[in-house]
Design a protein around this motif. Structure first.
Motif: not given
Ligand code: SF4
Length: 320
Positions: A177-183, A1-16, A41-44
């Motif tokens: 990156l794979i987002i696996a939603d209840e796979p 695993m690398l130490n680089h941040k691959l993805l970061e969410a900051r104060d994310l909001k989703k309102y309907y 992180k990469e590979g995490e």
């Protein structure tokens, strides 16, 4: 695993927004995701766990802008995803793929498996017809099927094989990156283990990172490096797998852990009364307080903030 941040969410909001009445007035918002921050992180693999209705699937979809975020930033390899134009968004969706719980519904029953996987390559403008055919066969072998399966239709496969096909399709475009939603939630326990092993092998081979969404902590444990526990649109606790399983701090995490059956060990199961309240009217103060076995007077007054209590172990609870 690398130490680089691959993805970061900051104060994310989703309102309907919720409207009603004759004039369709704005009556409030369903706050499905309400100020969530995390990184991968990469590979995490970050496991995201919580009961159904806690906002975890919406969070996964919002990262890919399958749902437009209401507020906040999503930084993918240094770029804010919320500002991407259509072309850049298409490129992002090559690098960040999603796989779903029900492979049956995500595969078109009228298309051969080869066409379904090839379509993902075609949309991204990758390869000519011959190259795409070769890639499809290669991916099928990679996920434990055979190249000749490309000519078959989804109904000719078992649910576990269909999930392998879903993974092959995601993998074909060479994501990071794979987002696996209840796979694995819809699969039998023995098939679950096979798919988890496949995902672990692929992570190793391709250096993939996963956001692995599930309601089952036992499943999350198998694959994650860190775990984020989500409750009613917010993160309640986030830490490495070991601290979560050996030293859970948040009463909600304690309750989820106590529900995991453990052979040969007696322990008291902490009952979670009721279900997750509506995100339209979350309880005041700590959102978990109506169900918490360690509730205190302050809990219904003030909302606890997520804070680091040492070594990157984050918890949002007035006990700490
Ligand atoms: Fe329970 Fe209070 Fe902690 Fe919320 S803040 S989890 S109600 S102890």
């Amino acid at each position: 695993m690398l130490n680089h941040k691959l993805l970061e969410a900051r104060d994310l909001k989703k309102y309907y927004p919720v409207t009603g009445g004759l004039l369709s007035r704005h009556r409030g918002d369903v706050k499905a995701v309400d100020g969530v921050s995390f990184f991968i992180k990469e590979g995490e693999t970050l496991g995201l766990v919580g009961e159904s209705g806690c906002g975890k699937s919406t969070l996964g979809r919002t990262i890919l802008r399958l749902e437009e975020p209401t507020e906040g930033e999503i930084i993918y390899r240094g770029t804010d995803v919320t500002r991407l134009d259509k072309k850049a968004l298409r490129e992002l969706r090559r690098e960040v793929q999603i796989i779903f719980q029900d492979p049956q519904s995500s595969l078109d029953p009228r298309m051969t498996v080869g066409r379904s996987i090839g379509e993902a390559l075609l949309i991204q403008g990758l390869g000519d017809e011959l190259e795409r055919g070769q890639k499809v066969a290669e991916m099928l072998v990679q996920v434990g099927l055979e190249g000749q399966h490309a000519a078959r239709y989804p109904h000719e496969f078992s649910s576990g094989q269909r999930q392998r096909i879903g993974i092959a399709r995601a993998l074909a475009v060479e994501p990071r990156l794979i987002i696996a939603d209840e796979p694995v939630s819809a699969l039998d326990v023995s098939v679950q283990a096979q798919i988890l092993n496949l995902m672990l092998d692929l992570r190793q081979e391709f250096g993939l990172a996963y956001l692995f969404i599930a309601h089952d902590l036992a499943v999350i444990r198998e694959i994650s490096h860190r775990i984020a526990v989500m409750y009613l649109g917010r993160i309640a606790e986030m830490a490495g797998v070991k601290p979560i399983f050996e030293n859970a701090l948040h009463p909600y995490t304690e309750a989820l852990l106590s529900a995991i059956p453990q052979v040969g060990r007696k322990k008291t199961r902490l009952l979670l009364p009721g279900s997750v309240p509506s995100p339209l009217n979350p309880p005041p103060g700590c959102r978990f307080h109506p169900r918490c076995h360690r509730v205190m007077p302050v809990c219904s007054q003030e909302e606890p903030v997520l804070k680091d209590v040492g070594g990157g172990h984050l918890v949002a609870c007035h006990l700490y």
